[in-house]
Design an enzyme around this catalytic site. Structure first.
Site, PDB file in Angstrom:
ATOM      1  N   LYS A  67      54.980  57.483  35.197  1.00 54.63           N
ATOM      2  CA  LYS A  67      55.363  57.440  33.781  1.00 54.63           C
ATOM      3  C   LYS A  67      56.674  56.701  33.530  1.00 54.63           C
ATOM      4  CE  LYS A  67      52.766  61.553  32.484  1.00 54.63           C
ATOM      5  NZ  LYS A  67      52.813  62.901  31.891  1.00 54.63           N
ATOM      6  N   TYR A 220      47.417  71.949  33.496  1.00 53.24           N
ATOM      7  CA  TYR A 220      46.207  72.377  32.783  1.00 53.24           C
ATOM      8  C   TYR A 220      44.958  72.380  33.659  1.00 53.24           C
ATOM      9  CZ  TYR A 220      44.326  67.619  32.230  1.00 53.24           C
ATOM     10  OH  TYR A 220      43.804  66.373  32.460  1.00 53.24           O
TER      11      TYR A 220
END
Length: 281
Positions: A67, A220
Site C-alpha cells: 500500500k 476479516y
C-alpha cells in the site's frame, strides 16, 4: 470491465465476490481477479502492475504489503491518498489515478456502527498501510488521542509525526507501556495481520479488556476474530473487518465506475448470496 487485487496471501479474499456482485447489481460486465506477486518487493509490485495494465485492466486494489509502495506509481493521487501516504485503489487510463478507500471506508464503517459517538482515546496496533488509513480516519470521527505501537518503531514514529503535523495528539508507545495505554483507551484498534487465518492469534491481551467502549479489528478472514468475539462478550461496540472490507469496496467501485451504490441493498445481497454466518455482522 476488468479489475483485480495485488497483494500477498490473498487466496481467501472476498474482493472478487463483492465486486462481481456489485457489477451484477448495476448490470455491468465486470470481472475481478487476484494477483499475488509472491515476493514482497517494490520490483515485484511494479512488474505485476505493469502486467495488469498491459492486459487491459481498468484498475486494481492493493493490499499488504504494497500500500505504501503503490503511491509511487500514481501520477494523480487524490487528497485521501496524499493525506495517508498510502493507497489501496488505482485507476488506469492515460495516467494512473489513486485513492485510499481504507481511509474513507473506515469512516463509513465506524459511523455505520457507532453513528456520531466519538472515538475518544485510541490505542492503535500497526502503523503500516491500513494503520495509516485508519489513523487518519479516526481524526474524522472524534479521536482525542492516538497511541501507536508497531514492531517497527521507525514506522510508528513516522505515523505519529504525520498525525502531529496535522494537529492530532498522537504518540508512540513501547511494548512495556501497552498494558497501561490499553487500560486508559476508549477504543482498541488492530491494524496488524494477527488474527488472520495465516497468522492466527489475538493482538491484544484479553485480560486487559475492561473499561473500553469499542474495538475495531481490520482482519476479516475470518470475520469472527478472537479479539472481536472477546469484545462482543464484554459488551463493547464492534467495528468489524468485514465493515471495512465492505465500505472500502463500495468506495473503490464508485471510484472506478462513478456509480453510487445503494449500500443497504448491496449488503443484503452480498450476505444472502454467500450465506455469511456471523453473529458480529
Amino acid at each position: 470491465m476488468t479489475f483485480g487485487l495485488i497483494g500477498n496471501s490473498i487466496a481467501q479474499s472476498r474482493a472478487p465476490a463483492l465486486h462481481q456482485l456489485l457489477g451484477q447489481l448495476h448490470s455491468l460486465p465486470l470481472s475481478y481477479h487476484l494477483h499475488d506477486p509472491g515476493a514482497a518487493t517494490a520490483i515485484a509490485f511494479q512488474q505485476q502492475l505493469a502486467e495488469l495494465i498491459a492486459r487491459g485492466y481498468q484498475g486494481c486494489n492493493v493490499t499488504l504489503p504494497f500500500k505504501q509502495i503503490a503511491i509511487n506509481s500514481a501520477a494523480q493521487p487524490d487528497r485521501a491518498a496524499r493525506r495517508v501516504g498510502a493507497v489501496n485503489t488505482l485507476g488506469f487510463g492515460d495516467t494512473i489515478r489513486a485513492t485510499n478507500t481504507d481511509y474513507t471506508g473506515f469512516i463509513r464503517a465506524y459511523r455505520h456502527r457507532r453513528a456520531d459517538r466519538r472515538a475518544g482515546r485510541v490505542l492503535l496496533l500497526g502503523a503500516g498501510g491500513v494503520g495509516r488509513a485508519v489513523a487518519f480516519g479516526l481524526t474524522d470521527v472524534g479521536t482525542e488521542r492516538i497511541d501507536i505501537f508497531d514492531l517497527d518503531p521507525v514506522q510508528a514514529t513516522a505515523l505519529a509525526r504525520a498525525l502531529c503535523d496535522e494537529g492530532v495528539h498522537a504518540r508512540t508507545v513501547t511494548a512495556e507501556q501497552l498494558q497501561d495505554r490499553a487500560a486508559r483507551a476508549d477504543g482498541w484498534v488492530n491494524c496488524t495481520p494477527i488474527g488472520h487465518y495465516t497468522t492466527p492469534g489475538c493482538p491484544f491481551e484479553l485480560a486487559w479488556l475492561g473499561a473500553q467502549s469499542w474495538v475495531f479489528d481490520a482482519v476479516y478472514t475470518p470475520i469472527d476474530t478472537p479479539l472481536l468475539i472477546a469484545a462482543a462478550d464484554a459488551g463493547l461496540d464492534l467495528v468489524t473487518g468485514f465493515d471495512l472490507f465492505f465500505y472500502q469496496g463500495l468506495d473503490a467501485f464508485e471510484f472506478w465506475t462513478g456509480i453510487a451504490v445503494d449500500e443497504a441493498a448491496a449488503r443484503v445481497a452480498f450476505m444472502d448470496k454467500f450465506a455469511l454466518q456471523s453473529a458480529l455482522i
